[in-house]
Write a protein that holds these residues in place. Structure first.
Motif, mmCIF file in Angstrom:
data_model
loop_
_atom_site.group_PDB
_atom_site.id
_atom_site.type_symbol
_atom_site.label_atom_id
_atom_site.label_comp_id
_atom_site.label_asym_id
_atom_site.label_seq_id
_atom_site.Cartn_x
_atom_site.Cartn_y
_atom_site.Cartn_z
ATOM 1 N N UNK A 17 69.443 43.239 8.166
ATOM 2 C CA UNK A 17 70.406 43.469 7.590
ATOM 3 C C UNK A 17 71.306 42.455 6.398
ATOM 4 N N UNK A 18 71.720 42.772 6.013
ATOM 5 C CA UNK A 18 72.825 42.187 5.034
ATOM 6 C C UNK A 18 74.000 41.682 5.807
ATOM 7 N N UNK A 19 74.630 43.058 6.703
ATOM 8 C CA UNK A 19 75.743 42.938 7.393
ATOM 9 C C UNK A 19 75.455 41.659 8.183
ATOM 10 N N UNK A 20 74.534 42.227 8.989
ATOM 11 C CA UNK A 20 73.612 41.393 10.149
ATOM 12 C C UNK A 20 73.910 39.491 9.802
ATOM 13 N N UNK A 21 73.462 39.691 8.813
ATOM 14 C CA UNK A 21 73.108 38.194 8.348
ATOM 15 C C UNK A 21 74.452 37.016 8.461
ATOM 16 N N UNK A 22 74.384 36.058 9.314
ATOM 17 C CA UNK A 22 74.452 35.107 10.098
ATOM 18 C C UNK A 22 75.211 33.800 9.007
ATOM 19 N N UNK A 23 76.072 33.549 8.512
ATOM 20 C CA UNK A 23 76.619 32.683 7.391
ATOM 21 C C UNK A 23 76.615 30.873 7.634
ATOM 22 N N UNK A 24 75.798 30.277 7.453
ATOM 23 C CA UNK A 24 75.088 29.045 7.299
ATOM 24 C C UNK A 24 76.038 28.755 5.436
ATOM 25 N N UNK A 25 75.867 27.069 6.084
ATOM 26 C CA UNK A 25 76.532 26.177 4.708
ATOM 27 C C UNK A 25 75.280 26.255 3.693
ATOM 28 N N UNK A 26 75.267 26.731 2.606
ATOM 29 C CA UNK A 26 74.108 26.161 0.948
ATOM 30 C C UNK A 26 73.698 27.158 1.178
ATOM 31 N N UNK A 27 73.973 28.748 2.233
ATOM 32 C CA UNK A 27 73.389 29.850 1.799
ATOM 33 C C UNK A 27 74.616 30.270 0.378
#
Length: 600
Positions: free
Chosen positions: A362-372
């Motif tokens: 789910x969108x809320x569970x996406x772990x942010x990474x550089x380049x996202x």
């Protein structure tokens, strides 16, 4: 010496018609070459006419206050309000439906669009319906190139059926007013416009199937390298509840596919098109940014994150913004939920793209990474505020991405219908009732003041105003009288042959230049021809209206033809093959109907 000085003004007057025609010819050349936009070319021609002393400065700017030009501006706002509320999409869904054959699809596009274009500016109608028609084509496995050019032709044909259907008709109405002649009623042009629309529409429905090729648009949504993952929810009061995926229009979405449904915490991959939607379903889509933008506008679907409803910005003032996460962003390594993105940026993440990778969580569970690449919903000022921020590499606004105010759609359509009804009864002028309708649209928040300003196509208005001034220049210089005398001579004094000459000349100019310019330039010729023949001006005014609008043979002949050129992936010869026969049909119908409906 005295005699020579006295003769100079006379010599200047003798050459004025030729100078004016030379300026107009130069206009045609520049417009055909496309070296500058029509408004720039026409305004430059007006300035040159003033410098040469053919018209004075007051005449040059008089077109800016012309009622026809102001009416066109008002109708831009009304049309934009219907679009912003989702009214056009609602109309399109109910009109286009789910046709099984290409001929049925063409008929369901052509004839309803004619009806819409009769009462909304046809340029506005085409702009609003290109996405809807493209979706209809792709969801039913038809090539968009089979439907988009017929969409333009239908809008043009529908526009000639009423006074307000096209700006060209309003331009001619304005020229009649300037000349002190009796004005036309709302449906006076309908005597010839309706037969043209019916016969031309039938031709388009059956000919387009065979003549137009299956062709991919120049820029396809499927070409977008970013694959966004976006999660939408079906609320309890959604009209989609109880519909299958196919009937809800969520199958074969252009550039987008439904990856899975999350129902009560259970993931359902490989969703069947017959799966029935239930309240609370969370739908996971993957697709290009343009597709996600259109998905956000579907009535009955809302972003799955509750954060959207907590934004402090009114929905009508929000848009979508793309932001690329930098390697110095303080949110790296946190999930979107943990990052408290809304609190930090007053924006909500609605979709994420990561190097073409499909994100299954789910969108809320996406772990942010550089380049996202994040697609966020926010106020347009978000892009300006964070353009130079160290948190993001790149920030850019997605144009025309504000979600429609669906709850106001019926109100906007109702106000539009009331405007048309009152205008048809001719109780007040079109400018007055259009202004009242636009004001009501603003007061009821069908459209924001910012969007109303943005909806006005100033280039079109400037071109119309300049066209009025050039028409006056042709008349003042004597060029109109000279051409009219020549047309009368060629026709042998026959009103019918003169009508044909005016029609053919106008349509040639329209195909090479623009419709409004052609109408304004040919109007004085037409009126002088009627005077020379000592017959009624009405059939000549009608012929100028029709011939200046019915331009089908080139992409530049009418603005709507150019609007579908890229999305349909067309080539120049596509217009020639389908348009030339339609031009001939319109000419024959006009020459038969006009002398009968508007006697000389």
């Amino acid at each position: 010496m005295f005699l020579l000085a006295a003769a100079e003004p006379l010599i200047a007057l003798m050459y004025q018609p030729y100078v004016a025609l030379a300026v107009i010819a130069a206009c045609f050349v520049f417009l055909m070459l496309g070296t500058a936009t029509p408004d720039v070319v026409l305004m430059a021609a007006v300035l040159l006419m003033v410098l040469l002393g053919i018209i004075d400065s007051q005449t040059a700017v008089r077109g800016m206050s012309n009622e026809a030009m102001l009416t066109v501006a008002i109708l831009f706002i009304v049309g934009a309000a219907v679009q912003d509320t989702g009214g056009v999409s609602w109309i399109a869904r109910n009109l286009f439906g789910r046709p099984k054959t290409l001929v049925t699809a063409l008929a369901r596009v052509v004839f309803p669009v004619m009806g819409l274009s009769a009462f909304l500016n046809n340029t506005t109608v085409v702009a609003m319906l290109i996405p809807a028609v493209t979706d209809t084509a792709r969801s039913n496995r038809f090539s968009p190139s089979k439907l988009l050019l017929p969409l333009s032709y239908a809008a043009v044909l529908g526009g000639v059926t009423t006074l307000i259907g096209t700006s060209t008709n309003l331009v001619v109405q304005g020229l009649l007013r300037e000349s002190g002649m009796p004005l036309m009623g709302m449906f006076q042009v309908s005597w010839v416009g309706v037969p043209l629309a019916i016969i031309g529409g039938i031709y388009v429905v059956f000919a387009a199937r065979w003549i137009l090729p299956d062709r991919k648009p120049a820029v396809s949504m499927d070409d977008d390298p970013r694959a966004y993952t976006v999660e939408m929810q079906v609320p309890r009061d959604s009209p989609l509840v109880g519909n299958s995926i196919e009937n809800a229009g969520l199958r074969h979405l252009p550039g987008l596919y439904l990856a899975e449904i999350d129902r009560d915490g259970v993931a359902m991959p490989a969703v069947s098109p017959q799966e029935v939607l239930r309240a609370g379903d969370r739908l996971l889509f993957v697709g290009a940014v343009e597709s996600v933008k259109e998905l956000q506008k579907i009535r009955g679907l809302l972003p799955a994150t509750d954060e959207v409803f907590k934004l402090k910005v009114p929905q009508t003032q929000r848009c979508l913004v793309e932001a690329v996460v930098s390697n110095t962003c303080p949110l790296l390594g946190l999930t979107i939920r943990e990052s408290r993105f809304r609190s930090q940026y007053n924006a909500v993440v609605v979709a994420v793209a990561r190097n073409g990778e499909r994100l299954r969580q789910k969108i809320g569970d996406v772990v942010l990474q550089a380049g996202d690449v994040l697609l966020v919903e926010a106020h347009p000022s978000f892009a300006e505020q964070h353009r130079n921020s160290r948190d993001f590499f790149l920030v850019s606004k997605v144009e025309e991405s504000t979600r429609p105010s669906h709850e106001l759609a019926l109100l906007a359509v109702g106000l539009l219908a009331a405007m048309v009804l009152i205008a048809s009864l001719e109780w007040v002028s079109m400018l007055v009732i259009g202004s009242v309708t636009a004001l009501l649209m603003l007061l009821t928040r069908c459209i924001s003041l910012e969007n109303a300003r943005r909806s006005i196509h100033w280039d079109v208005l400037l071109a119309i105003a300049a066209s009025f001034a050039l028409g006056k220049a042709l008349e003042a210089s004597g060029a109109a009288q000279m051409i009219a005398s020549g047309a009368t001579y060629v026709s042998g004094g026959s009103p019918l042959v003169s009508l044909a000459v005016i029609y053919i000349t106008t349509i040639v100019i329209t195909e090479l230049v623009t419709n409004n310019a052609a109408a304004a330039l040919m109007f004085p010729f037409a009126m002088k021809t009627a005077d020379a023949l000592d017959v009624s001006y009405m059939p000549f005014a009608i012929v100028v209206m029709v011939s200046a609008s019915c331009a089908f043979s080139t992409p530049i002949g009418y603005q709507t033809n150019l609007m579908v050129y890229g999305p349909g992936g067309y080539k120049f010869m596509d217009y020639v093959k389908l348009g030339v026969p339609l031009n001939c049909i319109c000419f024959l119908v006009t020459m038969i109907v006009v002398p009968w409906a508007y006697p000389f």
